[in-house]
Design a protein around this motif. Sequence first.
Motif, PDB file in Angstrom:
ATOM      1  N   SER A1083       0.827  -1.205   0.000  1.00  0.00           N
ATOM      2  CA  SER A1083       0.000   0.000   0.000  1.00  0.00           C
ATOM      3  C   SER A1083       0.855   1.246   0.000  1.00  0.00           C
ATOM      4  O   SER A1083       2.077   1.192   0.183  1.00  0.00           O
ATOM      5  CB  SER A1083      -0.940  -0.003   1.210  1.00  0.00           C
ATOM      6  OG  SER A1083      -1.776  -1.129   1.170  1.00  0.00           O
ATOM      7  N   SER A1084       0.201   2.371  -0.176  1.00  0.00           N
ATOM      8  CA  SER A1084       0.925   3.637  -0.314  1.00  0.00           C
ATOM      9  C   SER A1084       1.597   4.071   0.969  1.00  0.00           C
ATOM     10  O   SER A1084       2.490   4.913   0.946  1.00  0.00           O
ATOM     11  CB  SER A1084      -0.034   4.731  -0.796  1.00  0.00           C
ATOM     12  OG  SER A1084      -1.110   4.871   0.111  1.00  0.00           O
ATOM     13  N   ASP A1085       1.180   3.544   2.136  1.00  0.00           N
ATOM     14  CA  ASP A1085       1.837   3.899   3.391  1.00  0.00           C
ATOM     15  C   ASP A1085       2.912   2.900   3.788  1.00  0.00           C
ATOM     16  O   ASP A1085       3.502   3.014   4.854  1.00  0.00           O
ATOM     17  CB  ASP A1085       0.816   4.027   4.518  1.00  0.00           C
ATOM     18  CG  ASP A1085       0.132   2.703   4.828  1.00  0.00           C
ATOM     19  OD1 ASP A1085       0.262   1.763   4.017  1.00  0.00           O
ATOM     20  OD2 ASP A1085      -0.521   2.611   5.888  1.00  0.00           O
ATOM     21  N   GLY A1086       3.165   1.893   2.952  1.00  0.00           N
ATOM     22  CA  GLY A1086       4.190   0.893   3.238  1.00  0.00           C
ATOM     23  C   GLY A1086       3.652  -0.400   3.815  1.00  0.00           C
ATOM     24  O   GLY A1086       4.360  -1.399   3.847  1.00  0.00           O
ATOM     25  N   SER A1087       2.412  -0.407   4.265  1.00  0.00           N
ATOM     26  CA  SER A1087       1.816  -1.650   4.749  1.00  0.00           C
ATOM     27  C   SER A1087       1.612  -2.611   3.578  1.00  0.00           C
ATOM     28  O   SER A1087       1.461  -2.178   2.432  1.00  0.00           O
ATOM     29  CB  SER A1087       0.476  -1.371   5.427  1.00  0.00           C
ATOM     30  OG  SER A1087       0.631  -0.436   6.473  1.00  0.00           O
ATOM     31  N   PHE A1088       1.623  -3.903   3.872  1.00  0.00           N
ATOM     32  CA  PHE A1088       1.412  -4.850   2.790  1.00  0.00           C
ATOM     33  C   PHE A1088       0.672  -6.078   3.297  1.00  0.00           C
ATOM     34  O   PHE A1088       0.683  -6.402   4.485  1.00  0.00           O
ATOM     35  CB  PHE A1088       2.733  -5.253   2.119  1.00  0.00           C
ATOM     36  CG  PHE A1088       3.641  -6.100   2.976  1.00  0.00           C
ATOM     37  CD1 PHE A1088       3.564  -7.485   2.940  1.00  0.00           C
ATOM     38  CD2 PHE A1088       4.578  -5.515   3.806  1.00  0.00           C
ATOM     39  CE1 PHE A1088       4.403  -8.265   3.714  1.00  0.00           C
ATOM     40  CE2 PHE A1088       5.424  -6.273   4.587  1.00  0.00           C
ATOM     41  CZ  PHE A1088       5.330  -7.666   4.541  1.00  0.00           C
ATOM     42  N   SER A1089       0.000  -6.748   2.358  1.00  0.00           N
ATOM     43  CA  SER A1089      -0.736  -7.980   2.644  1.00  0.00           C
ATOM     44  C   SER A1089      -0.306  -9.045   1.653  1.00  0.00           C
ATOM     45  O   SER A1089       0.033  -8.741   0.508  1.00  0.00           O
ATOM     46  CB  SER A1089      -2.247  -7.755   2.532  1.00  0.00           C
ATOM     47  OG  SER A1089      -2.687  -6.786   3.469  1.00  0.00           O
ATOM     48  N   SER A1090      -0.339 -10.295   2.123  1.00  0.00           N
ATOM     49  CA  SER A1090       0.047 -11.430   1.279  1.00  0.00           C
ATOM     50  C   SER A1090      -1.098 -12.423   1.219  1.00  0.00           C
ATOM     51  O   SER A1090      -1.719 -12.726   2.249  1.00  0.00           O
ATOM     52  CB  SER A1090       1.295 -12.121   1.847  1.00  0.00           C
ATOM     53  OG  SER A1090       2.380 -11.214   1.924  1.00  0.00           O
ATOM     54  N   TRP A1091      -1.374 -12.915   0.004  1.00  0.00           N
ATOM     55  CA  TRP A1091      -2.411 -13.913  -0.197  1.00  0.00           C
ATOM     56  C   TRP A1091      -1.787 -15.167  -0.781  1.00  0.00           C
ATOM     57  O   TRP A1091      -0.837 -15.101  -1.568  1.00  0.00           O
ATOM     58  CB  TRP A1091      -3.487 -13.404  -1.152  1.00  0.00           C
ATOM     59  CG  TRP A1091      -4.302 -12.277  -0.615  1.00  0.00           C
ATOM     60  CD1 TRP A1091      -5.446 -12.352   0.117  1.00  0.00           C
ATOM     61  CD2 TRP A1091      -4.043 -10.875  -0.776  1.00  0.00           C
ATOM     62  NE1 TRP A1091      -5.909 -11.102   0.430  1.00  0.00           N
ATOM     63  CE2 TRP A1091      -5.065 -10.171  -0.105  1.00  0.00           C
ATOM     64  CE3 TRP A1091      -3.034 -10.142  -1.398  1.00  0.00           C
ATOM     65  CZ2 TRP A1091      -5.117  -8.786  -0.054  1.00  0.00           C
ATOM     66  CZ3 TRP A1091      -3.073  -8.762  -1.351  1.00  0.00           C
ATOM     67  CH2 TRP A1091      -4.111  -8.095  -0.681  1.00  0.00           C
TER      68      TRP A1091
END
Length: 1470
Positions: A1083-1091
């Motif tokens: 994401s634009s704030d540096g957070s990320f998700s993995s699927w």
Amino acid sequence: KCARFRWGLKGYFRIFDIGPHFLVIQSVVDVWRYFFLKFMQFLYLKSLALVGHEYGTVALPSQVEVSEFQMLLQESQRSGASTHELEKIYSRDENNIPPSYCLKSQPVELYYAFSFNNHLIEAEMINPITLYVPQAEFEHPDECRNIFQTAVHLCVLSGQMAPEKAQGYCRSGETSICWCWWDLDTVKSSFLTPEALLSFLCDDFLLGLVIPCNLLVYTTTTECPHGFTTVRRRCYAESLSHQVNSDLEKLMEIRIQDEIRKYVQSEHWRPLLITGGPCTGKTVLIAHCSQQTKSWLPDCEPVVVPFFCSFSLKSSPKRLLSSLCYQIARSYHNHFPPQQDPPTLKQHISTLTSSLPSPKYPLVILISGLDQMDYNCGLQVIESFPSPLPKNLKLLLIASSSRKHIVKAMELHYPCCTMSGSELEVKESGVFCVELGLPNRKQSVKMLASLLSACGRGITSGQQALVNQALTSCSRPLYARLLHKLASNWHSDSEVTESTLPDGVHSSISSLLDHLESKHGFHLVAHAVCYLTLCRTGLTEAELTDLLSNDNKVLALYLKHCDGYLPKLRVPQAEVEKLILDLKPFLCRRTAANSVVLFWVSRHFELVIAKKYLNSSKRSEFHSDMADYYSGRWSCGCAKPLEQDNSETKINIDRQPSSQPFLFTCSSKEVGHENLKKILELPHHLKESGRLEELHKLVLTLDFQQAMVQARLLTDLVAMLETEGFCKEQTLLANVLNSSACFLNDSPTELPSVMELTILPYKSVFPDLEGYANAIQQERKKRNVGVVLHPASSTVHAFKSVRSQAGGKLREAVVTRCGTVVQIMDNGSVWVCENNGKELVKLTLSSEQEEVKFGGLKSSGHFVLLSSLCEKHFLWDVTGTHFLFEIKDSIRTPKALENVFASQEKLCIHWQDEHFVSTFQISSGSMTHFQCQNQVTCVACSSDTLFCGQAEGTVSIFDISTASLLSTCSNPNQKTVVSIFTSDHTQQIGCIDKTGDLSLWDISKEATQIVKETHLDSKLAPKERAFRQGLLSPDGHFLLALLDRSSSVLVWRLATGECILSLGACPPPHTLFKLPSDIICVSSDGSFSSWDSEMIYAAGIARKMSRGVREVVIERDGDGFFSSDGSEAVWKWSLDTGQCCACLLHSDPVEKMCLSPDNINLVTLSSDDIYIWQTESGQNTMRISGSKASGILITPNSNFGVSLSEHGLSRVWKLGSGAIICTIHLYLSDAQISAESTFLIGLHRGELLAAGLWSGAIHKRFCCDEISKVAAFQTLTNHPNFVIVLLASGSLYTWNVAEETVFRHCKIPIHCQLKEFKMSSNGSYALLSTRGAKLTILDLSQFRIRSYTTNGDVVTACLDTSGCYAICCTRQTNDCQCFLHTRPVLTVIRLEDGNSVGSLYLPKNPISVAVSEQHCVVVGFEDGAVGVYYFVIDGEQPMSTTGKSHVITCPFDGAPSTWLSLTAPNVVWS
């Protein structure tokens, strides 16, 4: 170094050397500072020597309250004594609070001398100072004291003054002690005798000096006829110094508590730190202060939150702060959202401590043992509190004096606070640091004597001397208690020497254990104390006995004394109690894990026991035995084998330990009570014993997770799943639990429902969760409602979500082949999260000892190429150390990177807007450039070949090893090449130009040639939003894309072009990355998700209709059903496979459908055409046109169909041929066919009519005495001739159609519309309405209305065929808008008593419900998915209740077969 201070009148003083034998008392320096601020100038003095010998005379009080002083005068005057002198020396001062009489004073000039390091500062060098000495001390001191004391005595005798108050007038104050020692032989006076000078100094001058400060004064008079020698002087000084130390320490505790009280009552903006060595009583002090806080603040109601880290099971900063937030919010009756990450917790605790405390309800937080946590844990906790502290917040911290990092952290976080060793800093804003000291020898001796006296023992004078000597070396209370345990066994003739007494706490503990071994036996003592030491929460007496009974070495001792074979044997409880009784002084009881447990009073017992008994192998064995006990391995009659001495045979003995279920069930309660001891102890001992495989299975157990959630230990469960291994199943479960924390904290028993919604649809993806899924389904059977077929998912839960702590906007991010996420923020910082990491970590990269700020990065394989803001490029291997290798080229180094590719030991670099590509040799650091004709737009690499796509449609092919040009390919259309795909096996490359055209080239020969050209039709993006990025799934069947202004990742099925899934991301998404098994969105704030790619695949192949399911019809045998969404397609579903097996395709949208009772034919209405389908073969046997029908019905005998037309003729026709039997001229709304297939009964203009199905004529008409329209009616299956009729007036009738008779039963109040009127086929119950959260049911057996309240607003409802149950879908009303709190609920209600049979949560919003005779419920959802559920009646399950997920097949191969309709009608009605 020692500084000595004396004072006296000018010319009459002498400073003599008694050296370092004066006791330097640093802890009293603060009192002296306050004293010297008024009277002295040498404030740089760091230590003082103060000694004394005996008490002096009692001084007059410096002030007396007005009422008390007048009472003293009255009593003196009544006795005939003169009070003139008292009235003369006291004056009334109204400025005092309360108003008081104060002693008058007069100025006296004083000279003093000062020595430091044996260098005397002469009197001439120092200016005199002026002191104000009480006037009474110069005129009639003895007379004034006698009058005052006499008056006090008279007041006590008359009862006007309490003895305790009178005793207070015998001294001046109790805030500190001041000692002075004078040698008369050194005093020479020209105008005062030595006696007069000493009397003046001790009784006059000194009192005037200290009375204004309310100090406790001790004076002495010492004479020696032979004079003081150096030896006598030193011995005398030492004895006096010990007495001073003893008196000071008695007041030290009072002073420290007073300082804490002052801090709590003040308005300081920074914390108070209380330090001290081991065994100095820090924890006891903070516990005492937590109880005294409310008495210190009587004008308000303080909220006190004590937290003892040493007693807490939550040792990480996240858990500690979460617990503090929860306690604070709960104390103020506020809501705290659980499961917060560290940055959110820091913000939340700042918000709580700033907004909740008030002057009426201030907040006092006391934290003990912060230094016993890991090094960084204490620092993170301190930094989480706001600086400065809010006005109504007081923070008290306790830490060991040796843990300097805590002190340093407080100095950094509160920069205006400084600490100087053991001193108590007093600044403008108040006290900051207090240090506790050790008790003195006298107190320890007194404590030992008291302990011996309490048990009726004593020791001889010789033994006492040795004890005194031992207590001189170590005066800690724990040591005194240990000596008591040893000395209580001595006799008067016992030989006690210095070697007999242990020389410290640890030696004393070891001696105690040796003594207990000789008394109780080695194995019993050693194993008992080891179990007490290794337990996590403490042990109850019963648990200790169970563990010792399970211990073969301990039980073998008792087996020897038994005759014959005993199938059941335990260690006698009396033996354990005797041992506990001997350890009683060193064991405490506390409540932990809902049990009263034993634990050591000091951690030093654990240290000694670990050293004495627990080597690494023994420790593992004990942990393994404790794991067996808490797992219940040997409980419930399971015998444990025991080897006999000198024999290889084993005997099985039932040790009868307590059972260890996860939940203790109770017949009177539906929800069991969790076994906290098991869920806290078992994972700990499995981990410590190295049984990690069992631990892995344990954390994946539903019973364990359910118990943890019900025990409010969700945070611990998530942490356990994240840390006890890195398998994807555990990570997925942890993320699901973390995201469901809000819901689970409100409804902890609904864990199976949460997992049923999020995990069970993907059980085929995770074989390790098969047992977990089966446990959920078994739990569902106990709750009487379960899943037969899971609906197709609309979203996929991320198995990993990491929130950014960078606090900025993302500039660029890459994901390496090994799964490491590397990000560059807009401030140039680099943040990294490894594949198994749980959080982003800031990476400080240095080059030539200078920190580098970066502006861009690219990756390939495990290499990352970073571009700095100073136009330098650095290579970083993420699998190695954090070392940067700068890429330099003497010829040219472009500024901007476009892309990078790793090929063996070389790195291919694509520069932005350049006509060349570079390769970098990693081992040597050399760089080679490959020149191209045009601007390079894309690059691809194989093992030894470089492909460069260019702007004019040209592709240059180079040999990387020789740097030579092999060949060139040119597209005929000369469009810019944007992407190149290579294949080493086929010797072919594919090129895509900017228009989307694909060219396939054969490069196996010297002359490259084009093989195939394909022109692709681009898929149009939504008009409102354009595609920003797209990539193929690893299996190649799905397209994942980011759209402008979208907060989700959308998934399209390439086979059909449908958008089928939405992957929720942390908004707004920035970039997508694909790994072999994962999809990552940053994401634009540096957070990320993995699927997980397989989860996306499983969700993607699941079938659902293109629109919301409007109608469902179920086959009578319950094997399948049909669904319609209002489009041209009707889908047939099979419950055996859980798949859509066929699609019935019509020419126009389907409006109605009806299934024949024999399941042979399906009749559908599309536009004006009627379609008749065979359900087995799928053949469309007839297509009838010209019907103008708006509805269709099939007779119960399955032979005839009825088409209802509002604007034409309604027809009765044969289902097999389409031939018309008759026509009905009147339109009958809400029409029903009688059970014998005789009449068509319906409403026409408010009248209920019955038309014959053979003639079409109206044969029967409902008539009654009332003039009212028919509101609703229902035919009865079990009674073919009868119809239940409800009039608009509320009258209820039974109509016998054959006999044309009516019977009025009752009149019911109707307060609602009857549009939703539904009645069971047997006529037992009727559903009148659904309004809000209420179901209104008409009980026809008793002719009364029943109202049932549901757990939310009713969306849709129906009755089952038996008429005994109502099935409703409700939408919850909750303040929280999280996913689970807003899920609809499917509930089955028993109409007989209104009780709920069972309920479950639905994954999405339902719009249609149908129920089969087998108690299966088919729910159609608004997104086109269907789900099948069951409910259990009297323990009988309707069918196989194994929840089916969609079988993983290729989307192209697994598509349902399509049944096509006839292209033209084969039957036409005129």
